[in-house]
Design a protein around this motif. Structure first.
Motif, mmCIF file in Angstrom:
data_model
loop_
_atom_site.group_PDB
_atom_site.id
_atom_site.type_symbol
_atom_site.label_atom_id
_atom_site.label_comp_id
_atom_site.label_asym_id
_atom_site.label_seq_id
_atom_site.Cartn_x
_atom_site.Cartn_y
_atom_site.Cartn_z
ATOM 1 N N ARG A 40 50.080 46.328 49.876
ATOM 2 C CA ARG A 40 50.873 46.878 48.773
ATOM 3 C C ARG A 40 50.351 46.360 47.427
ATOM 4 N NH1 ARG A 40 55.006 49.739 47.964
ATOM 5 N NH2 ARG A 40 55.723 49.918 50.082
ATOM 6 N N ASP A 41 50.061 45.074 47.339
ATOM 7 C CA ASP A 41 49.564 44.504 46.077
ATOM 8 C C ASP A 41 48.212 45.104 45.689
ATOM 9 O OD1 ASP A 41 51.784 42.912 45.727
ATOM 10 O OD2 ASP A 41 50.840 41.110 46.567
ATOM 11 N N ARG A 42 47.304 45.198 46.646
ATOM 12 C CA ARG A 42 45.983 45.729 46.342
ATOM 13 C C ARG A 42 46.061 47.212 45.962
ATOM 14 N NH1 ARG A 42 42.188 43.686 50.125
ATOM 15 N NH2 ARG A 42 41.981 42.020 48.626
ATOM 16 N N CYS A 43 46.842 47.975 46.679
ATOM 17 C CA CYS A 43 46.984 49.401 46.363
ATOM 18 C C CYS A 43 47.646 49.595 44.995
ATOM 19 C CB CYS A 43 47.758 50.125 47.456
ATOM 20 S SG CYS A 43 46.844 50.228 49.025
ATOM 21 N N SER A 44 48.588 48.740 44.658
ATOM 22 C CA SER A 44 49.210 48.802 43.324
ATOM 23 C C SER A 44 48.192 48.495 42.244
ATOM 24 C CB SER A 44 50.380 47.822 43.231
ATOM 25 O OG SER A 44 51.423 48.198 44.093
ATOM 26 N N CYS A 45 47.361 47.513 42.486
ATOM 27 C CA CYS A 45 46.305 47.160 41.535
ATOM 28 C C CYS A 45 45.330 48.323 41.366
ATOM 29 C CB CYS A 45 45.575 45.909 42.011
ATOM 30 S SG CYS A 45 44.241 45.390 40.897
ATOM 31 N N GLN A 47 45.939 51.415 41.796
ATOM 32 C CA GLN A 47 46.617 52.473 41.039
ATOM 33 C C GLN A 47 46.595 52.167 39.542
ATOM 34 O OE1 GLN A 47 48.129 55.557 42.107
ATOM 35 N NE2 GLN A 47 47.867 55.777 39.896
ATOM 36 N N ARG A 48 46.815 50.910 39.179
ATOM 37 C CA ARG A 48 46.777 50.539 37.744
ATOM 38 C C ARG A 48 45.402 50.810 37.153
ATOM 39 N NH1 ARG A 48 49.871 46.316 39.757
ATOM 40 N NH2 ARG A 48 48.119 44.870 39.737
ATOM 41 N N VAL A 49 44.357 50.488 37.899
ATOM 42 C CA VAL A 49 42.998 50.773 37.434
ATOM 43 C C VAL A 49 42.782 52.278 37.336
ATOM 44 C CG1 VAL A 49 40.543 50.529 37.960
ATOM 45 C CG2 VAL A 49 42.084 48.598 38.334
ATOM 46 N N ALA A 50 43.259 53.017 38.320
ATOM 47 C CA ALA A 50 43.123 54.479 38.296
ATOM 48 C C ALA A 50 43.811 55.067 37.067
ATOM 49 C CB ALA A 50 43.704 55.089 39.568
ATOM 50 N N ASN A 51 44.956 54.517 36.696
ATOM 51 C CA ASN A 51 45.667 55.009 35.520
ATOM 52 C C ASN A 51 44.841 54.829 34.247
ATOM 53 O OD1 ASN A 51 47.838 55.719 37.116
ATOM 54 N ND2 ASN A 51 49.005 53.881 36.642
ATOM 55 N N GLN A 52 43.993 53.818 34.233
ATOM 56 C CA GLN A 52 43.146 53.563 33.065
ATOM 57 C C GLN A 52 41.854 54.379 33.106
ATOM 58 O OE1 GLN A 52 42.404 49.363 32.988
ATOM 59 N NE2 GLN A 52 44.559 48.829 32.815
ATOM 60 N N MET A 96 35.432 49.106 38.536
ATOM 61 C CA MET A 96 36.537 48.384 37.884
ATOM 62 C C MET A 96 37.531 47.867 38.908
ATOM 63 S SD MET A 96 37.261 50.863 34.580
ATOM 64 C CE MET A 96 38.858 50.131 34.266
ATOM 65 N N ALA A 97 37.893 48.709 39.872
ATOM 66 C CA ALA A 97 38.873 48.307 40.895
ATOM 67 C C ALA A 97 38.328 47.143 41.717
ATOM 68 C CB ALA A 97 39.208 49.493 41.792
ATOM 69 N N LYS A 98 37.047 47.194 42.047
ATOM 70 C CA LYS A 98 36.442 46.107 42.824
ATOM 71 C C LYS A 98 36.479 44.793 42.054
ATOM 72 C CE LYS A 98 32.266 44.910 45.334
ATOM 73 N NZ LYS A 98 30.900 45.341 45.720
ATOM 74 N N ALA A 99 36.175 44.866 40.759
ATOM 75 C CA ALA A 99 36.156 43.646 39.936
ATOM 76 C C ALA A 99 37.565 43.091 39.697
ATOM 77 C CB ALA A 99 35.488 43.954 38.598
ATOM 78 N N ILE A 100 38.541 43.972 39.542
ATOM 79 C CA ILE A 100 39.876 43.535 39.167
ATOM 80 C C ILE A 100 40.767 43.246 40.372
ATOM 81 C CG2 ILE A 100 42.016 44.285 38.007
ATOM 82 C CD1 ILE A 100 40.178 45.869 36.076
#
Length: 102
Positions: A40-45, A47-52, A96-100
């Motif tokens: 859940r935490d990783r998928c939420s993260c 999603q936040r990157v996807a929003n950007q 970005m998602a991989k780095a963050i």
């Protein structure tokens, strides 16, 4: 007059809710995937990157790739400028998602 106000309120409520219902497509697709790292935490993260990094339309397309990765390969091999631009945005999003989110 009351009936008009009620209709107006309902109409504006529907407009306000529509974008929310469309949100978090990547997160839902991530959680629904059979990947063990899809917490859940990783998928939420992600999603936040996807929003950007991605438009809503991009997110809708990319969310489908969780179920059918072959669609991503087809887009990658496509030679249209539109598909190339989406693939570039997707690669940027992935980096970005991989780095963050790791």
């Amino acid at each position: 007059m009351k009936k008009f106000l009620l209709i107006a309120f309902c109409a504006t409520s529907m407009v306000a809710v529509a974008p929310v219902a469309d949100a978090a497509q990547i997160k839902r697709a991530c959680l629904a995937s059979d990947r063990s790292a899809a917490t859940r935490d990783r998928c939420s993260c992600i999603q936040r990157v996807a929003n950007q990094a991605l438009t809503r339309s991009d997110q809708k397309t990319v969310a489908k790739w969780f179920r059918d990765p072959h669609q991503a390969q087809e887009l990658k091999m496509s030679k249209t400028q539109r598909d190339d631009a989406l693939w570039d945005r997707y690669r940027n999003f992935g980096q970005m998602a991989k780095a963050i989110c790791n």
